[in-house]
Design a protein around this motif. Structure first.
Motif, PDB file in Angstrom:
ATOM      1  N   LEU A 226       0.827  -1.212   0.000  1.00 41.69           N
ATOM      2  CA  LEU A 226       0.000   0.000   0.000  1.00 41.69           C
ATOM      3  C   LEU A 226       0.859   1.260   0.000  1.00 41.69           C
ATOM      4  N   LEU A 227       1.944   1.258   0.775  1.00 40.66           N
ATOM      5  CA  LEU A 227       2.837   2.427   0.797  1.00 40.66           C
ATOM      6  C   LEU A 227       3.431   2.706  -0.572  1.00 40.66           C
ATOM      7  N   VAL A 228       3.876   1.669  -1.263  1.00 37.91           N
ATOM      8  CA  VAL A 228       4.499   1.869  -2.573  1.00 37.91           C
ATOM      9  C   VAL A 228       3.468   2.345  -3.592  1.00 37.91           C
ATOM     10  N   VAL A 229       2.247   1.818  -3.532  1.00 36.31           N
ATOM     11  CA  VAL A 229       1.185   2.284  -4.430  1.00 36.31           C
ATOM     12  C   VAL A 229       0.911   3.770  -4.177  1.00 36.31           C
ATOM     13  N   LEU A 230       0.790   4.154  -2.921  1.00 30.24           N
ATOM     14  CA  LEU A 230       0.566   5.573  -2.600  1.00 30.24           C
ATOM     15  C   LEU A 230       1.757   6.428  -3.024  1.00 30.24           C
ATOM     16  N   ALA A 231       2.963   5.913  -2.859  1.00 30.80           N
ATOM     17  CA  ALA A 231       4.160   6.658  -3.267  1.00 30.80           C
ATOM     18  C   ALA A 231       4.155   6.912  -4.769  1.00 30.80           C
ATOM     19  N   HIS A 232       3.732   5.926  -5.549  1.00 25.19           N
ATOM     20  CA  HIS A 232       3.633   6.132  -6.991  1.00 25.19           C
ATOM     21  C   HIS A 232       2.660   7.272  -7.307  1.00 25.19           C
ATOM     22  N   GLY A 233       1.520   7.263  -6.650  1.00 25.17           N
ATOM     23  CA  GLY A 233       0.533   8.323  -6.878  1.00 25.17           C
ATOM     24  C   GLY A 233       1.057   9.688  -6.464  1.00 25.17           C
ATOM     25  N   LEU A 234       1.743   9.740  -5.328  1.00 22.91           N
ATOM     26  CA  LEU A 234       2.319  11.004  -4.863  1.00 22.91           C
ATOM     27  C   LEU A 234       3.373  11.509  -5.836  1.00 22.91           C
ATOM     28  N   ALA A 235       4.205  10.599  -6.329  1.00 26.52           N
ATOM     29  CA  ALA A 235       5.251  10.981  -7.285  1.00 26.52           C
ATOM     30  C   ALA A 235       4.616  11.537  -8.559  1.00 26.52           C
ATOM     31  N   TRP A 236       3.591  10.853  -9.060  1.00 27.85           N
ATOM     32  CA  TRP A 236       2.926  11.292 -10.281  1.00 27.85           C
ATOM     33  C   TRP A 236       2.333  12.690 -10.114  1.00 27.85           C
ATOM     34  N   GLU A 237       1.583  12.874  -9.049  1.00 31.82           N
ATOM     35  CA  GLU A 237       0.944  14.176  -8.836  1.00 31.82           C
ATOM     36  C   GLU A 237       1.968  15.284  -8.643  1.00 31.82           C
ATOM     37  N   PHE A 238       3.038  14.994  -7.945  1.00 31.94           N
ATOM     38  CA  PHE A 238       4.069  15.995  -7.718  1.00 31.94           C
ATOM     39  C   PHE A 238       4.725  16.393  -9.046  1.00 31.94           C
ATOM     40  N   MET A 239       4.990  15.410  -9.904  1.00 35.09           N
ATOM     41  CA  MET A 239       5.627  15.704 -11.192  1.00 35.09           C
ATOM     42  C   MET A 239       4.696  16.463 -12.129  1.00 35.09           C
ATOM     43  N   MET A 240       3.390  16.310 -11.959  1.00 37.89           N
ATOM     44  CA  MET A 240       2.423  16.913 -12.870  1.00 37.89           C
ATOM     45  C   MET A 240       1.976  18.313 -12.459  1.00 37.89           C
ATOM     46  N   GLU A 241       2.417  18.803 -11.297  1.00 36.20           N
ATOM     47  CA  GLU A 241       1.964  20.132 -10.888  1.00 36.20           C
ATOM     48  C   GLU A 241       2.666  21.208 -11.702  1.00 36.20           C
ATOM     49  N   HIS A 242       2.103  22.410 -11.677  1.00 37.20           N
ATOM     50  CA  HIS A 242       2.638  23.540 -12.432  1.00 37.20           C
ATOM     51  C   HIS A 242       4.043  23.868 -11.955  1.00 37.20           C
ATOM     52  N   ASP A 243       4.805  24.495 -12.840  1.00 38.22           N
ATOM     53  CA  ASP A 243       6.182  24.848 -12.513  1.00 38.22           C
ATOM     54  C   ASP A 243       6.321  26.169 -11.788  1.00 38.22           C
ATOM     55  N   GLU A 244       5.215  26.779 -11.394  1.00 41.30           N
ATOM     56  CA  GLU A 244       5.303  28.037 -10.653  1.00 41.30           C
ATOM     57  C   GLU A 244       5.838  27.756  -9.256  1.00 41.30           C
ATOM     58  N   PRO A 245       6.761  28.588  -8.757  1.00 43.29           N
ATOM     59  CA  PRO A 245       7.270  28.360  -7.413  1.00 43.29           C
ATOM     60  C   PRO A 245       6.181  28.510  -6.371  1.00 43.29           C
ATOM     61  N   SER A 246       6.321  27.760  -5.293  1.00 45.81           N
ATOM     62  CA  SER A 246       5.335  27.870  -4.204  1.00 45.81           C
ATOM     63  C   SER A 246       5.567  29.167  -3.452  1.00 45.81           C
ATOM     64  N   ASN A 247       4.665  29.481  -2.535  1.00 44.15           N
ATOM     65  CA  ASN A 247       4.771  30.713  -1.759  1.00 44.15           C
ATOM     66  C   ASN A 247       5.764  30.614  -0.612  1.00 44.15           C
ATOM     67  N   ALA A 248       6.306  29.429  -0.390  1.00 42.01           N
ATOM     68  CA  ALA A 248       7.255  29.232   0.714  1.00 42.01           C
ATOM     69  C   ALA A 248       8.579  29.916   0.389  1.00 42.01           C
ATOM     70  N   ALA A 249       9.248  30.362   1.421  1.00 43.73           N
ATOM     71  CA  ALA A 249      10.539  31.029   1.237  1.00 43.73           C
ATOM     72  C   ALA A 249      11.583  30.021   0.797  1.00 43.73           C
ATOM     73  N   SER A 250      12.424  30.422  -0.134  1.00 51.03           N
ATOM     74  CA  SER A 250      13.538  29.571  -0.557  1.00 51.03           C
ATOM     75  C   SER A 250      14.698  29.767   0.395  1.00 51.03           C
ATOM     76  N   ASP A 251      15.481  28.683   0.510  1.00 52.92           N
ATOM     77  CA  ASP A 251      16.695  28.829   1.335  1.00 52.92           C
ATOM     78  C   ASP A 251      17.860  28.174   0.698  1.00 52.92           C
TER      79      ASP A 251
END
Length: 164
Positions: free
Chosen positions: A139-164
């Motif tokens: 189950l963890l690996v299945v969820l990890a695949h989904g998380l990886a996919w969604e993370f890769m598919m998000e827009h390339d705009e930077p988040s509002n968090a401060a960079s360091d």
């Protein structure tokens, strides 16, 4: 499939996915400079690394359950802490179905920790502790695949968090 073969295959699979994730991260240098994206990419990395480590430890000495129980419990606690921290930084606007339910990852890690600490609980389902943990790792690996996919598919705009 016997459990030894399963855990061997799971370890190889997870470490292969770790290597593939490194390649993905390398192709997205913008993730390294954005603190939130770096943390989320690290969360995906741990989602493959921790099950791989648990699978390796499950094979060290099958006659000594203390080894797998200790390693599963420790890895699960690390997974819980990391997942809970990520729940606080993940942008709700960017969440797909897997990221919306990231809390399930923490719950599965908690189940693994309970199995490591109290292996007799798996007998409720008429499973051995390593069988119950194996199902949780799947189950963890299945969820990890989904998380990886969604993370890769998000827009390339930077988040509002401060960079360091």
């Amino acid at each position: 499939m016997d459990l030894s073969s399963f855990y061997s295959l799971m370890a190889v699979t997870c470490f292969t996915l770790v290597g593939l994730w490194w390649t993905v991260v390398e192709r997205h240098p913008e993730w390294k400079v954005d603190r939130t994206r770096r943390r989320l990419a690290g969360g995906v990395y741990l989602s493959f690394l921790l099950p791989g480590l648990m699978s390796m430890f499950a094979q060290v000495d099958t006659g000594n359950p203390l080894i797998w129980r200790t390693s599963f419990t420790a890895a699960a606690l690390i997974g819980i802490v990391n997942t809970v921290q990520l729940l606080g930084v993940d942008d709700a606007a960017q969440r797909g179905p897997f990221r919306r339910f990231r809390g399930l990852v923490a719950l599965i890690y908690a189940v693994i920790a309970v199995i490591g600490l109290f292996p007799a609980v798996s007998s409720v389902a008429d499973w051995t502790p390593l069988q119950a943990a194996a199902l949780a790792l799947i189950l963890l690996v299945v969820l990890a695949h989904g998380l990886a996919w969604e993370f890769m598919m998000e827009h390339d705009e930077p988040s509002n968090a401060a960079s360091d």
